[in-house]
Design a protein around this motif. Sequence first.
Motif, mmCIF file in Angstrom:
data_model
loop_
_atom_site.group_PDB
_atom_site.id
_atom_site.type_symbol
_atom_site.label_atom_id
_atom_site.label_comp_id
_atom_site.label_asym_id
_atom_site.label_seq_id
_atom_site.Cartn_x
_atom_site.Cartn_y
_atom_site.Cartn_z
ATOM 1 N N THR A 22 47.994 -9.539 -15.076
ATOM 2 C CA THR A 22 47.087 -8.830 -14.204
ATOM 3 C C THR A 22 47.975 -8.892 -12.885
ATOM 4 O O THR A 22 48.543 -9.799 -12.346
ATOM 5 C CB THR A 22 45.687 -9.430 -13.741
ATOM 6 O OG1 THR A 22 45.123 -9.843 -14.990
ATOM 7 C CG2 THR A 22 45.124 -8.693 -12.582
ATOM 8 N N PRO A 23 48.437 -7.468 -12.633
ATOM 9 C CA PRO A 23 49.536 -7.456 -11.515
ATOM 10 C C PRO A 23 48.932 -7.611 -10.054
ATOM 11 O O PRO A 23 48.805 -6.489 -9.389
ATOM 12 C CB PRO A 23 50.002 -6.032 -11.798
ATOM 13 C CG PRO A 23 49.076 -5.224 -12.403
ATOM 14 C CD PRO A 23 48.312 -6.386 -13.125
ATOM 15 N N ALA A 24 48.271 -8.582 -9.479
ATOM 16 C CA ALA A 24 47.716 -8.621 -8.372
ATOM 17 C C ALA A 24 48.466 -9.902 -7.749
ATOM 18 O O ALA A 24 48.354 -11.034 -8.030
ATOM 19 C CB ALA A 24 46.297 -8.988 -8.506
ATOM 20 N N ILE A 71 49.665 -4.978 -19.333
ATOM 21 C CA ILE A 71 49.255 -5.131 -18.261
ATOM 22 C C ILE A 71 47.839 -4.743 -18.103
ATOM 23 O O ILE A 71 47.461 -3.715 -18.692
ATOM 24 C CB ILE A 71 49.859 -3.913 -17.202
ATOM 25 C CG1 ILE A 71 51.413 -4.405 -17.113
ATOM 26 C CG2 ILE A 71 49.273 -4.127 -15.803
ATOM 27 C CD1 ILE A 71 52.156 -3.355 -16.388
ATOM 28 N N PRO A 105 45.070 -4.246 -15.915
ATOM 29 C CA PRO A 105 44.648 -4.111 -14.343
ATOM 30 C C PRO A 105 43.087 -4.957 -13.997
ATOM 31 O O PRO A 105 42.421 -4.718 -14.933
ATOM 32 C CB PRO A 105 44.638 -2.576 -14.204
ATOM 33 C CG PRO A 105 44.142 -2.024 -15.489
ATOM 34 C CD PRO A 105 44.841 -2.945 -16.442
ATOM 35 N N ALA A 151 46.371 2.784 -13.469
ATOM 36 C CA ALA A 151 47.055 1.613 -13.488
ATOM 37 C C ALA A 151 48.568 1.646 -13.571
ATOM 38 O O ALA A 151 49.427 0.819 -13.329
ATOM 39 C CB ALA A 151 46.726 0.261 -14.339
ATOM 40 N N SER A 156 50.286 3.444 -11.533
ATOM 41 C CA SER A 156 50.855 3.323 -10.558
ATOM 42 C C SER A 156 51.455 2.033 -9.924
ATOM 43 O O SER A 156 52.414 1.822 -9.267
ATOM 44 C CB SER A 156 50.072 3.454 -9.219
ATOM 45 O OG SER A 156 48.910 2.729 -9.387
ATOM 46 N N VAL A 157 51.155 0.993 -10.504
ATOM 47 C CA VAL A 157 51.492 -0.345 -10.474
ATOM 48 C C VAL A 157 52.922 -0.835 -11.133
ATOM 49 O O VAL A 157 53.809 -1.670 -10.689
ATOM 50 C CB VAL A 157 50.776 -1.441 -10.668
ATOM 51 C CG1 VAL A 157 49.152 -1.411 -10.019
ATOM 52 C CG2 VAL A 157 50.346 -1.570 -12.250
ATOM 53 N N GLY A 165 56.514 -0.840 -8.935
ATOM 54 C CA GLY A 165 56.558 -2.068 -8.027
ATOM 55 C C GLY A 165 56.814 -3.410 -8.995
ATOM 56 O O GLY A 165 57.886 -4.039 -8.367
ATOM 57 N N LEU A 166 56.449 -3.516 -10.052
ATOM 58 C CA LEU A 166 56.691 -4.378 -10.899
ATOM 59 C C LEU A 166 58.393 -4.307 -11.367
ATOM 60 O O LEU A 166 59.009 -5.259 -11.125
ATOM 61 C CB LEU A 166 55.997 -4.537 -12.322
ATOM 62 C CG LEU A 166 54.493 -4.989 -12.092
ATOM 63 C CD1 LEU A 166 54.037 -4.658 -13.549
ATOM 64 C CD2 LEU A 166 54.686 -6.456 -11.619
#
Length: 157
Positions: free
Chosen positions: A32-34, A78, A80, A88, A90-91, A94-95
């Motif tokens: 979870t890319p948080a 991933i 989200p 999702a 869009s993340v 950044g990763l």
Amino acid sequence: MLNLTEYQRERLELIEHKLKFVTDRPLVACITPAGNLKPAEGYVNELIGLAGGKALLFSDGQEGYDAFIEQNPDVVIILPESGSAISAMSVVPGLLDEAGFGNIKAVKNNRLYILDNDVFTGESLNEVDKTELLAEIIYPKQFIFGYEGQGWIKFGL
């Protein structure tokens, strides 16, 4: 998964049978890319095991991102925290900008996938459906259950 119907048991046995002779199980990170990259909940890791993968687990004392990079997963999924797989996407840039992320096996081998949170965590899929969905991601040449585009998408690099 205690109360399975006979049909559900047969579906899981099909996966098990097809993977019987696969000795090299891929290391699968469901994240979870948080903030500081979090691993998926324990039950997701159990489903990854049923689907034929080895779930990436973070060791005690290791920070999430460092453990993730150090273990060098073969497949990255991933999950989200909310929303569809399309939203999702869009993340991912950044990763990819994070130090070391572009050098892991999953990225180098184009094995980056995004689950549709609304489908995967919703009530429309039971644990057997989710296991099939994950098997389809982990072993795309062995399994086609029809979840691609419905429950997950591949992020092409």
